[in-house]
Scaffold this motif. Structure first.
Motif, mmCIF file in Angstrom:
data_model
loop_
_atom_site.group_PDB
_atom_site.id
_atom_site.type_symbol
_atom_site.label_atom_id
_atom_site.label_comp_id
_atom_site.label_asym_id
_atom_site.label_seq_id
_atom_site.Cartn_x
_atom_site.Cartn_y
_atom_site.Cartn_z
ATOM 1 N N SER A 81 0.827 -1.203 0.000
ATOM 2 C CA SER A 81 0.000 0.000 0.000
ATOM 3 C C SER A 81 0.862 1.254 0.000
ATOM 4 O O SER A 81 0.575 2.219 -0.730
ATOM 5 C CB SER A 81 -0.928 0.000 1.223
ATOM 6 O OG SER A 81 -1.823 -1.093 1.175
ATOM 7 N N SER A 104 -10.399 -1.644 -8.297
ATOM 8 C CA SER A 104 -10.056 -0.883 -7.086
ATOM 9 C C SER A 104 -10.452 -1.584 -5.801
ATOM 10 O O SER A 104 -9.894 -1.287 -4.739
ATOM 11 C CB SER A 104 -10.717 0.498 -7.135
ATOM 12 O OG SER A 104 -12.129 0.382 -7.195
ATOM 13 N N ASP A 107 -10.152 -0.076 -2.130
ATOM 14 C CA ASP A 107 -9.153 0.989 -2.123
ATOM 15 C C ASP A 107 -9.834 2.306 -1.745
ATOM 16 O O ASP A 107 -10.895 2.631 -2.262
ATOM 17 C CB ASP A 107 -8.543 1.096 -3.520
ATOM 18 C CG ASP A 107 -7.318 2.000 -3.572
ATOM 19 O OD1 ASP A 107 -7.279 3.011 -2.851
ATOM 20 O OD2 ASP A 107 -6.396 1.693 -4.351
ATOM 21 N N ARG A 109 -7.909 5.341 -1.665
ATOM 22 C CA ARG A 109 -6.955 6.425 -1.949
ATOM 23 C C ARG A 109 -7.630 7.731 -2.372
ATOM 24 O O ARG A 109 -7.135 8.797 -2.002
ATOM 25 C CB ARG A 109 -5.946 5.962 -2.998
ATOM 26 C CG ARG A 109 -4.968 4.919 -2.464
ATOM 27 C CD ARG A 109 -3.891 4.577 -3.486
ATOM 28 N NE ARG A 109 -2.916 3.644 -2.927
ATOM 29 C CZ ARG A 109 -2.941 2.329 -3.095
ATOM 30 N NH1 ARG A 109 -3.920 1.784 -3.805
ATOM 31 N NH2 ARG A 109 -2.020 1.553 -2.555
#
Length: 292
Positions: A81, A104, A107, A109
């Motif tokens: 990560s 994804s 995820d 982010r």
């Protein structure tokens, strides 16, 4: 796995996304954490998982899964990560304002990293996976730090058309990420994926990927296979057979500049030790490419 198979967050590949979220939660709770994901534990709490997942270092010590697997997995996921966090922050620092996260999963982010003004992030995955993630994030009042566009699509289908229909600009340099994806694609689908990325990427674009040269080694490793079974995952069934060309072999003829880093080197650079690892994991590579 056939292209007409879909999954949610507690079936098929979806369970692996939930396990990855648990790994990020454990890493976040460490005193020497490499990343901070304030939403990872919420995903685990919200999902009716077939087996409990540890979300703190203390729970990890008490977990009754296959010996050593979760300790190894969470250690690796923290490293992975951080490596790809750094990829995105570096691309943003250098002026790239369009981001695509392929498969994804859970995820976060777009919600947990700091993005420069004007950044747009597209994330692609199965509709039910995205629905679950966005629901949990909304319940946590999470706000994206960029213009966030989920694209519900199966990457074994015409994902590029769906991406462009969602507003992706193929004339703008893009940072692409394929994290935890490639082992689940048949070799021919992987080749199509990178050809489409090449078609959609002008000069200045970048790509990062987690590459697994030895998927057969992963599928046949007793620790990983037994760990998958404990989670209700038939790991060998999820990893398609067939010879794969390396990412460098696929991208170099298209004009991309390639750089690969073994996962153990990534660990050393971050001051972490993974200890003894299965052979399939030891040969994994964090790969990076640029289109000049």
């Amino acid at each position: 796995m056939s292209s007409d198979q879909q999954w949610d967050i507690v079936t098929g590949v979806g369970v692996t996304a939930l396990a990855v979220a648990a790994g990020r939660a454990v890493e976040t709770a460490r005193p020497d954490a490499l990343i901070s994901d304030p939403y990872a534990a919420a995903f685990v709490a919200a999902a009716p998982a077939p087996t409990p997942f540890p979300v703190t270092p203390g729970e990890l010590e008490e977990y009754e899964g296959p010996a050593g697997l979760w300790t190894l997995m969470t250690a690796y996921l923290g490293i992975r990560s951080r490596v790809f966090d750094d990829f995105f922050t570096g691309a943003a620092r250098d002026g790239i304002r369009q981001v695509v996260i392929l498969a994804s999963g859970l995820d976060t982010r777009p919600f947990r990293l700091e993005w420069p003004e004007g950044t747009r992030c597209f994330e692609l995955d199965q509709p039910r996976v995205l629905d679950f993630k966005l629901r949990v994030l909304a319940e946590r009042n999470a706000r994206a730090g960029c213009a966030h566009t989920p694209v519900p699509v199966d990457l074994r289908e015409d994902w590029a058309a769906a991406l462009e229909a969602a507003g992706f600009d193929a004339s703008e340099p893009t940072a692409w990420l394929a994290e935890g994806l490639l082992p689940y694609l048949p070799p021919e689908a992987e080749e199509r994926l990178f050809k489409e990325i090449d078609r959609l990427s002008p000069s200045g674009s970048r790509l990062a990927a987690e590459c697994v040269p030895d998927t057969e080694g992963l599928a046949n490793d007793a620790l990983l296979r037994d760990g998958g079974t404990a989670l209700g995952i038939d790991l060998p069934a999820l990893l398609p057979e067939g010879e794969r060309r390396s990412l460098e072999e696929q991208l170099a003829p298209l004009g991309w500049e390639y750089d690969g880093r073994p996962v153990l080197e990534s660990a050393r650079e971050l001051g972490r030790s993974l200890g003894p690892v299965p052979g399939g994991l030891e040969r994994m590579v964090h790969a990076f490419a640029r289109r000049p």
